[in-house]
Design a protein around this motif. Structure first.
Motif, PDB file in Angstrom:
ATOM      1  N   CYS A  47       0.814  -1.219   0.000  1.00  0.00           N
ATOM      2  CA  CYS A  47       0.000   0.000   0.000  1.00  0.00           C
ATOM      3  C   CYS A  47       0.848   1.270   0.000  1.00  0.00           C
ATOM      4  O   CYS A  47       0.338   2.361  -0.179  1.00  0.00           O
ATOM      5  N   HIS A  60       1.237  -2.803  11.275  1.00  0.00           N
ATOM      6  CA  HIS A  60       0.564  -2.568   9.991  1.00  0.00           C
ATOM      7  C   HIS A  60       0.567  -3.850   9.151  1.00  0.00           C
ATOM      8  O   HIS A  60      -0.459  -4.226   8.575  1.00  0.00           O
ATOM      9  N   CYS A  64      -2.569  -5.156   7.197  1.00  0.00           N
ATOM     10  CA  CYS A  64      -2.716  -4.693   5.809  1.00  0.00           C
ATOM     11  C   CYS A  64      -3.128  -5.860   4.915  1.00  0.00           C
ATOM     12  O   CYS A  64      -2.470  -6.897   4.875  1.00  0.00           O
TER      13      CYS A  64
HETATM   14 ZN    ZN Z   1       0.173  -1.891   3.648  1.00  0.00          ZN
END
Ligand code: ZN
Ligand code: ACO
Length: 287
Positions: A47, A60, A64
């Motif tokens: 991302c 994260h 994610c």
């Molecule tokens: Zn990510």
């Protein structure tokens, strides 16, 4: 003022961690000021969010769910496992801004546009069981009045000098061919940009000229431009650079010097992969 721009150019991040790689950065990029204190900045390779602390970054990664760039996969090869995704800068603002922040670390002379709306982004990835890992990308103005088919190009440093830049450049010209247009990269090119484009232009022109030669076909520079989508100006500069414009009976002719031909055949032996136009057959320019 000059002074201000010089201050702004001081490199602010030393290193990034992305995917499996730790990479030294090259240039300034306008990350939020607090990032300058981090010895390494962590970037999610899917991302493209960035983190100052390893703890935040690890957390994260557990959450994610992104496994490919946020757009249509418009090209998928299986040997090698290369895919291209087409991203609209107006629809995926956060991803595209993060991409620009990342790429500015390796691009010196480009102004960073916060307004990503006028651009499309073509992200090249290598696929494996985990997902689509970004290798490089190029951006392209949706409507270029100057006839540019590429604004910025980057191969992430950990993947450079393996032929990926050539794939990106070649892809940009395949898009132009599908659009029925002649295109050129936005000038000025960086040193590395010029080296890579020159290599691509030379290889492409030698290839077309050899083909034409086999069928006793005489091609003009305009004809070369139509067949390759490379601009007449870029063709002319390249042919002059490689010493291929000769004069025969008072007329200018194109003759590839033998040293250039030898280099061309040596290069072929590297067996690097290329873009397969047939895999783009269904692609249509976005409206
Ligand atoms: Zn990510
Ligand atoms: N030294 C000498 N020749 C080089 C170099 C280098 N460091 N890099 C590329 N070349 C030439 C070589 O002829 C090479 O072929 P070879 O490896 O068979 O000798 C050819 O270019 C193609 O190299 P690739 O491996 O296909 O290119 P790469 O994946 O390394 O990407 C790129 C090239 C995109 C320019 C990369 O160097 C990069 O991202 N640089 C930083 C960002 C940048 O400067 N981008 C261009 C700005 S201009 C613009 O955006 C319009």
């Amino acid at each position: 003022t000059k002074c201000h721009s010089e201050i702004a150019r001081v490199k602010n991040l030393e290193r990034i961690h992305i995917g499996k790689h730790d990479v030294d950065t090259w240039y300034f990029s306008p990350f939020p000021p607090e990032f300058a204190n981090a010895s390494i900045v962590y970037i999610c390779e899917f991302c493209l969010y960035h983190f100052m602390s390893e703890r935040q970054f690890r957390r994260h990664l557990t959450k994610c769910e992104v496994i490919h760039p946020p757009g249509n996969e418009i090209y998928r090869d299986t040997n090698p496992n290369v895919s291209f995704f087409e991203i609209d800068g107006a629809r995926q603002k956060t991803y595209c801004r993060n991409l620009c922040l990342l790429s500015k670390l390796f691009l010196d002379h480009k102004t960073l546009y916060y307004d990503t709306d006028p651009f499309l982004f073509y992200i090249m990835c290598l696929r494996d069981a985990k997902g689509c890992h970004i290798i490089g990308y190029f951006s392209k103005e949706k409507d270029s009045t100057e006839g540019y088919n590429l604004a910025c190009i980057l191969t992430l440093p950990q993947y450079q000098r393996r032929g990926y830049g050539k794939l990106l450049i070649s892809f940009s010209y395949e898009l132009s061919k599908r659009e029925g247009k002649i295109g050129a990269p936005e000038k000025p090119l960086s040193d590395l940009g010029l080296l890579s484009y020159r290599a691509y232009w030379t290889e492409t022109l030698v290839e077309v000229l050899l083909e034409a030669n086999q069928s006793n076909d005489e091609v003009s520079i305009e004809e070369l431009s139509i067949r390759t989508s490379i601009s007449v100006q870029d063709i002319t500069t390249t042919l002059h650079y490689i010493g291929a414009i000769k004069t025969l009976k008072g007329q200018p002719v194109i003759m590839i010097p033998s040293s250039v031909l030898e280099a061309y055949y040596r290069n072929k032996e590297k067996n690097r992969s290329s873009i397969r136009p047939e895999l783009l057959a269904e692609w249509k320019p976005p409206k």
